[in-house]
Scaffold this motif. Structure first.
Motif, PDB file in Angstrom:
ATOM      1  N   UNK A   1       0.844  -1.207   0.000  1.00 49.64           N
ATOM      2  CA  UNK A   1       0.000   0.000   0.000  1.00 49.64           C
ATOM      3  C   UNK A   1       0.874   1.249   0.000  1.00 49.64           C
ATOM      4  N   UNK A   2       0.490   2.241  -0.786  1.00 43.85           N
ATOM      5  CA  UNK A   2       1.239   3.483  -0.832  1.00 43.85           C
ATOM      6  C   UNK A   2       1.113   4.232   0.485  1.00 43.85           C
ATOM      7  N   UNK A   3       2.205   4.867   0.917  1.00 45.71           N
ATOM      8  CA  UNK A   3       2.185   5.651   2.152  1.00 45.71           C
ATOM      9  C   UNK A   3       1.906   7.123   1.867  1.00 45.71           C
ATOM     10  N   UNK A   4       1.791   7.493   0.600  1.00 44.41           N
ATOM     11  CA  UNK A   4       1.537   8.875   0.210  1.00 44.41           C
ATOM     12  C   UNK A   4       0.045   9.081   0.005  1.00 44.41           C
ATOM     13  N   UNK A   5      -0.504  10.118   0.628  1.00 44.21           N
ATOM     14  CA  UNK A   5      -1.937  10.396   0.464  1.00 44.21           C
ATOM     15  C   UNK A   5      -2.212  10.893  -0.953  1.00 44.21           C
ATOM     16  N   UNK A   6      -3.108  10.217  -1.646  1.00 47.77           N
ATOM     17  CA  UNK A   6      -3.500  10.619  -2.998  1.00 47.77           C
ATOM     18  C   UNK A   6      -4.609  11.666  -2.892  1.00 47.77           C
ATOM     19  N   UNK A   7      -4.336  12.842  -3.444  1.00 51.53           N
ATOM     20  CA  UNK A   7      -5.325  13.925  -3.419  1.00 51.53           C
ATOM     21  C   UNK A   7      -5.868  14.249  -4.809  1.00 51.53           C
ATOM     22  N   UNK A   8      -5.187  13.749  -5.836  1.00 51.92           N
ATOM     23  CA  UNK A   8      -5.601  14.026  -7.215  1.00 51.92           C
ATOM     24  C   UNK A   8      -5.569  12.719  -8.014  1.00 51.92           C
ATOM     25  N   UNK A   9      -6.593  12.488  -8.806  1.00 52.46           N
ATOM     26  CA  UNK A   9      -6.666  11.295  -9.656  1.00 52.46           C
ATOM     27  C   UNK A   9      -6.853  11.755 -11.095  1.00 52.46           C
ATOM     28  N   UNK A  10      -5.988  11.249 -11.981  1.00 54.32           N
ATOM     29  CA  UNK A  10      -5.990  11.674 -13.383  1.00 54.32           C
ATOM     30  C   UNK A  10      -6.222  10.457 -14.283  1.00 54.32           C
ATOM     31  N   UNK A  11      -7.272  10.517 -15.087  1.00 56.22           N
ATOM     32  CA  UNK A  11      -7.624   9.432 -16.003  1.00 56.22           C
ATOM     33  C   UNK A  11      -7.143   9.728 -17.421  1.00 56.22           C
ATOM     34  N   UNK A  12      -6.585   8.719 -18.073  1.00 53.48           N
ATOM     35  CA  UNK A  12      -6.514   8.692 -19.529  1.00 53.48           C
ATOM     36  C   UNK A  12      -7.936   8.410 -20.019  1.00 53.48           C
ATOM     37  N   UNK A  13      -8.177   8.540 -21.329  1.00 59.44           N
ATOM     38  CA  UNK A  13      -9.532   8.322 -21.858  1.00 59.44           C
ATOM     39  C   UNK A  13      -9.591   7.094 -22.760  1.00 59.44           C
ATOM     40  N   UNK A  14      -8.870   7.101 -23.885  1.00 58.86           N
ATOM     41  CA  UNK A  14      -8.932   5.994 -24.828  1.00 58.86           C
ATOM     42  C   UNK A  14      -8.413   4.693 -24.242  1.00 58.86           C
ATOM     43  N   UNK A  15      -9.222   3.650 -24.336  1.00 56.72           N
ATOM     44  CA  UNK A  15      -8.940   2.308 -23.824  1.00 56.72           C
ATOM     45  C   UNK A  15      -8.897   2.251 -22.295  1.00 56.72           C
ATOM     46  N   UNK A  16      -9.338   3.334 -21.642  1.00 56.33           N
ATOM     47  CA  UNK A  16      -9.539   3.340 -20.193  1.00 56.33           C
ATOM     48  C   UNK A  16     -11.011   3.626 -19.894  1.00 56.33           C
ATOM     49  N   UNK A  17     -11.556   4.663 -20.523  1.00 55.27           N
ATOM     50  CA  UNK A  17     -12.961   5.023 -20.341  1.00 55.27           C
ATOM     51  C   UNK A  17     -13.808   4.704 -21.576  1.00 55.27           C
ATOM     52  N   UNK A  18     -13.224   4.858 -22.755  1.00 55.45           N
ATOM     53  CA  UNK A  18     -13.951   4.524 -23.980  1.00 55.45           C
ATOM     54  C   UNK A  18     -13.088   3.613 -24.859  1.00 55.45           C
ATOM     55  N   UNK A  19     -13.749   2.733 -25.577  1.00 58.07           N
ATOM     56  CA  UNK A  19     -13.042   1.804 -26.447  1.00 58.07           C
ATOM     57  C   UNK A  19     -12.569   2.529 -27.702  1.00 58.07           C
ATOM     58  N   UNK A  20     -11.385   2.155 -28.174  1.00 58.71           N
ATOM     59  CA  UNK A  20     -10.858   2.730 -29.411  1.00 58.71           C
ATOM     60  C   UNK A  20     -10.212   1.632 -30.228  1.00 58.71           C
ATOM     61  N   UNK A  21     -10.653   1.495 -31.474  1.00 56.44           N
ATOM     62  CA  UNK A  21     -10.082   0.492 -32.366  1.00 56.44           C
ATOM     63  C   UNK A  21     -10.235   0.964 -33.808  1.00 56.44           C
ATOM     64  N   UNK A  22      -9.155   1.488 -34.427  1.00 59.47           N
ATOM     65  CA  UNK A  22      -9.257   1.994 -35.806  1.00 59.47           C
ATOM     66  C   UNK A  22      -9.533   0.905 -36.831  1.00 59.47           C
ATOM     67  N   UNK A  23      -9.381  -0.348 -36.435  1.00 64.74           N
ATOM     68  CA  UNK A  23      -9.652  -1.439 -37.371  1.00 64.74           C
ATOM     69  C   UNK A  23     -11.140  -1.583 -37.682  1.00 64.74           C
ATOM     70  N   UNK A  24     -12.003  -1.124 -36.800  1.00 62.30           N
ATOM     71  CA  UNK A  24     -13.437  -1.420 -36.923  1.00 62.30           C
ATOM     72  C   UNK A  24     -14.013  -1.022 -38.281  1.00 62.30           C
ATOM     73  N   UNK A  25     -13.918   0.239 -38.710  1.00 65.31           N
ATOM     74  CA  UNK A  25     -14.505   0.557 -40.025  1.00 65.31           C
ATOM     75  C   UNK A  25     -13.739  -0.057 -41.184  1.00 65.31           C
ATOM     76  N   UNK A  26     -12.444  -0.270 -40.989  1.00 67.14           N
ATOM     77  CA  UNK A  26     -11.629  -0.776 -42.092  1.00 67.14           C
ATOM     78  C   UNK A  26     -11.842  -2.266 -42.348  1.00 67.14           C
ATOM     79  N   UNK A  27     -12.419  -2.964 -41.403  1.00 71.85           N
ATOM     80  CA  UNK A  27     -12.774  -4.358 -41.690  1.00 71.85           C
ATOM     81  C   UNK A  27     -13.829  -4.414 -42.783  1.00 71.85           C
ATOM     82  N   UNK A  28     -14.620  -3.365 -42.873  1.00 69.89           N
ATOM     83  CA  UNK A  28     -15.624  -3.252 -43.935  1.00 69.89           C
ATOM     84  C   UNK A  28     -15.021  -2.633 -45.199  1.00 69.89           C
ATOM     85  N   UNK A  29     -14.171  -1.613 -45.018  1.00 73.50           N
ATOM     86  CA  UNK A  29     -13.621  -0.871 -46.142  1.00 73.50           C
ATOM     87  C   UNK A  29     -12.514  -1.632 -46.859  1.00 73.50           C
TER      88      UNK A  29
END
Length: 214
Positions: free
Chosen positions: A1-29
Motif C-alpha cells: 500500500x502506498x504511504x503517500x496520500x493521494x489527493x488528485x486522480x488523473x484518467x486517460x480516456x482511450x482504452x480506459x474510459x472509452x473503447x478505441x479500435x481503428x480497425x473497426x470501419x476498415x474491416x468493412x472498407x
C-alpha cells in the motif's frame, strides 16, 4: 500500500474510459486482412495518427498521405470520416469508478492524447467526460504523452501536487512518463484491477462498496 496520500486522480480516456479500435470501419472498407494490415503499417500508421494528437490538422495529415499514395485517397480520408465508428462504446465499469470518485468529491481530471476535434466529438457522445474538473487534450496544447512536459503542463494547469497525484493509463510508456514527472501511476487493464490499484493507494470507494452490499 502506498504511504503517500493521494489527493488528485488523473484518467486517460482511450482504452480506459472509452473503447478505441481503428480497425473497426476498415474491416468493412478493406475486407482482406493482409491488405488491411499493410495499409495500417504503411499508410495510416500509428505514428501518422499521433501527429493529429499533437495538433496537426486532418487536412494537412490527409494531404501528406495522398501525395505519397494517391491511389489510396478514399481509404486515407475514411480515417477521419469514419472515426466515430472507432469509438463504439464506453467501458461501463470504469465509468462507474469515475462517477463514484466524482460523487465522493475526489479531485478528478483527465489527461489524454486526442485530436482536438475528435475529442469535442467524443465529449458530445459520452457526456460523462464532462464530469471531472477538467481535461488536458494533447491536440490543444501541442504536446503528447509520454513527453514529460505534458504532465508538467497538466499539473500546473490544475494545481496538482505531483507526489499526491495518481495517474491511470493503458499505455505502460505513458505510465512511466508520469512516474518520471514525479506522479504515482498505475497501468490500466480492467476496472477490477483499477479498483484494487485505487485501494492500494488508499483510495476507497464507499459509494460502490455500499452498492455491492445491497
Amino acid at each position: 500500500m502506498s504511504t503517500i496520500e493521494i489527493r488528485h486522480i488523473v484518467f486517460d480516456i482511450g482504452k480506459v474510459l472509452i473503447h478505441y479500435d481503428p480497425q473497426i470501419p476498415y474491416r468493412r472498407l478493406i475486407p482482406d486482412q493482409a491488405e488491411r494490415d499493410w495499409f495500417f503499417a504503411n499508410v495510416c500508421t500509428h505514428d501518422w495518427n499521433v501527429e493529429q494528437d499533437r495538433g496537426r490538422s486532418w487536412e494537412e495529415a490527409e494531404s501528406l498521405l495522398i501525395e505519397c499514395h494517391p491511389e489510396r485517397e478514399d481509404h486515407i480520408r475514411a480515417f477521419r470520416r469514419h472515426w466515430h465508428e472507432m469509438v463504439p462504446h464506453a467501458y461501463t465499469e470504469t465509468v462507474m469508478l469515475l462517477e463514484s470518485l466524482v460523487a465522493e468529491e475526489r479531485d478528478v481530471t483527465m489527461l489524454t492524447n486526442f485530436a482536438s476535434d475528435t475529442f469535442r466529438e467524443a465529449l458530445k457522445r459520452f457526456p460523462f467526460l464532462a464530469l471531472p474538473r477538467g481535461v488536458t487534450v494533447s491536440g490543444d496544447v501541442g504536446l503528447i504523452k509520454p513527453d514529460i512536459e505534458i504532465y508538467r503542463t497538466h499539473a500546473q494547469t490544475f494545481g496538482l501536487d505531483p507526489a499526491a497525484t495518481l495517474f491511470i493509463d493503458d499505455s505502460m510508456a505513458n505510465v512511466e512518463g508520469a512516474r518520471t514527472a514525479g506522479w504515482q501511476a498505475v497501468h490500466f487493464a480492467d476496472a477490477q484491477k483499477l479498483r484494487a490499484d485505487l485501494a492500494a493507494h488508499g483510495v476507497h470507494l464507499a459509494r460502490l462498496e455500499r452498492r455491492a452490499a445491497l
